[in-house]
Scaffold this motif. Structure first.
Motif, PDB file in Angstrom:
ATOM      1  N   ASP A 112      85.786 -82.527 -33.522  1.00 56.79           N
ATOM      2  CA  ASP A 112      84.910 -83.702 -33.535  1.00 56.79           C
ATOM      3  C   ASP A 112      85.629 -84.846 -32.838  1.00 56.79           C
ATOM      4  O   ASP A 112      86.294 -85.658 -33.483  1.00 56.79           O
ATOM      5  N   PRO A 113      85.506 -84.935 -31.499  1.00 58.25           N
ATOM      6  CA  PRO A 113      86.274 -85.926 -30.742  1.00 58.25           C
ATOM      7  C   PRO A 113      86.011 -87.375 -31.163  1.00 58.25           C
ATOM      8  O   PRO A 113      86.871 -88.223 -31.004  1.00 58.25           O
ATOM      9  N   GLY A 114      84.877 -87.690 -31.717  1.00 58.46           N
ATOM     10  CA  GLY A 114      84.579 -89.055 -32.117  1.00 58.46           C
ATOM     11  C   GLY A 114      84.952 -89.367 -33.546  1.00 58.46           C
ATOM     12  O   GLY A 114      84.530 -90.381 -34.093  1.00 58.46           O
ATOM     13  N   LEU A 115      85.765 -88.530 -34.167  1.00 59.70           N
ATOM     14  CA  LEU A 115      86.075 -88.660 -35.592  1.00 59.70           C
ATOM     15  C   LEU A 115      86.730 -89.983 -35.939  1.00 59.70           C
ATOM     16  O   LEU A 115      86.359 -90.627 -36.916  1.00 59.70           O
ATOM     17  N   PHE A 116      87.696 -90.419 -35.156  1.00 58.87           N
ATOM     18  CA  PHE A 116      88.427 -91.638 -35.492  1.00 58.87           C
ATOM     19  C   PHE A 116      87.984 -92.847 -34.679  1.00 58.87           C
ATOM     20  O   PHE A 116      88.638 -93.876 -34.717  1.00 58.87           O
ATOM     21  N   ARG A 117      86.888 -92.733 -33.954  1.00 57.52           N
ATOM     22  CA  ARG A 117      86.377 -93.889 -33.218  1.00 57.52           C
ATOM     23  C   ARG A 117      85.659 -94.814 -34.169  1.00 57.52           C
ATOM     24  O   ARG A 117      85.010 -94.381 -35.113  1.00 57.52           O
ATOM     25  N   ARG A 118      85.741 -96.071 -33.857  1.00 53.68           N
ATOM     26  CA  ARG A 118      85.055 -97.056 -34.675  1.00 53.68           C
ATOM     27  C   ARG A 118      83.568 -96.986 -34.410  1.00 53.68           C
ATOM     28  O   ARG A 118      83.134 -96.960 -33.266  1.00 53.68           O
ATOM     29  N   ARG A 119      82.781 -96.946 -35.455  1.00 55.38           N
ATOM     30  CA  ARG A 119      81.335 -96.899 -35.306  1.00 55.38           C
ATOM     31  C   ARG A 119      80.843 -98.296 -34.985  1.00 55.38           C
ATOM     32  O   ARG A 119      81.162 -99.259 -35.666  1.00 55.38           O
ATOM     33  N   LYS A 120      80.056 -98.407 -33.905  1.00 50.45           N
ATOM     34  CA  LYS A 120      79.500 -99.698 -33.531  1.00 50.45           C
ATOM     35  C   LYS A 120      78.328-100.004 -34.455  1.00 50.45           C
ATOM     36  O   LYS A 120      77.450 -99.163 -34.639  1.00 50.45           O
ATOM     37  N   PRO A 121      78.315-101.202 -35.034  1.00 49.80           N
ATOM     38  CA  PRO A 121      77.189-101.535 -35.912  1.00 49.80           C
ATOM     39  C   PRO A 121      75.904-101.645 -35.102  1.00 49.80           C
ATOM     40  O   PRO A 121      75.893-102.239 -34.029  1.00 49.80           O
ATOM     41  N   SER A 122      74.876-101.038 -35.612  1.00 49.15           N
ATOM     42  CA  SER A 122      73.597-101.108 -34.925  1.00 49.15           C
ATOM     43  C   SER A 122      72.850-102.349 -35.397  1.00 49.15           C
ATOM     44  O   SER A 122      73.098-102.869 -36.479  1.00 49.15           O
ATOM     45  N   PRO A 123      71.912-102.837 -34.585  1.00 44.87           N
ATOM     46  CA  PRO A 123      71.164-104.032 -34.982  1.00 44.87           C
ATOM     47  C   PRO A 123      70.317-103.812 -36.225  1.00 44.87           C
ATOM     48  O   PRO A 123      69.922-104.761 -36.905  1.00 44.87           O
ATOM     49  N   ASP A 124      70.078-102.548 -36.568  1.00 45.11           N
ATOM     50  CA  ASP A 124      69.254-102.234 -37.734  1.00 45.11           C
ATOM     51  C   ASP A 124      70.034-102.315 -39.039  1.00 45.11           C
ATOM     52  O   ASP A 124      69.459-102.248 -40.121  1.00 45.11           O
ATOM     53  N   ASP A 125      71.379-102.369 -38.952  1.00 49.72           N
ATOM     54  CA  ASP A 125      72.186-102.436 -40.165  1.00 49.72           C
ATOM     55  C   ASP A 125      71.923-103.748 -40.888  1.00 49.72           C
ATOM     56  O   ASP A 125      71.970-104.825 -40.300  1.00 49.72           O
TER      57      ASP A 125
END
Length: 140
Positions: free
Chosen positions: A123-136
């Motif tokens: 899972d290459p995106g495992l430690f990437r920071r999740r970008k907050p979506s405008p829906d959050d």
């Protein structure tokens, strides 16, 4: 100046010389012939660029499709975890027996490191920071 521009310049020179030799009554036909050559050159250039862009898009899509596919099945991940835990027992005994606490810490650092590499590989995106979506809906 590349070869195509040189050819176009030669065609223009030839058209102008022909106009001088044939006279003004052939001017419209000569200009039309030259413009057709320019049109063909433009069409060829545009077609080549479009073909190149389509090929690049297809290559990018193929890379995305290939990287989006899961690299390991659940069974392979589970098996890797079991093998890692089973091997952790003798590695802990050897590291702790020969190097005491520092040896044990080195053994477990290696075990954790191998498992982290495996997790990132699957899972290459495992430690990437999740970008907050405008829906959050988070309160600041």
């Amino acid at each position: 100046m590349d070869a195509r521009e040189s050819d176009l310049k030669k065609d223009l020179d030839a058209t102008l010389r022909a106009r001088g030799e044939l006279g003004e009554e052939y001017e419209a036909a000569l200009v039309e012939s030259f413009l057709e050559k320019v049109d063909r050159r433009i069409d060829d250039t545009v077609e080549r660029r479009v073909r190149r862009q389509v090929a690049e898009q297809q290559m990018a899509a193929a890379r995305d499709d290939r990287s989006a596919a899961p690299t390991d099945s659940w069974g392979e991940r589970f098996g890797f975890g079991i093998v890692s835990l089973v091997l952790a027992i003798p590695l802990s005994a050897i590291g702790g027996g020969t190097g005491h606490l520092p040896g044990l810490l080195v053994a477990w650092a290696g075990i954790v490191g191998v498992n982290v590499v495996q997790a990132v590989r699957t899972d290459p995106g495992l430690f990437r920071r999740r970008k907050p979506s405008p829906d959050d809906d988070r309160e600041s």
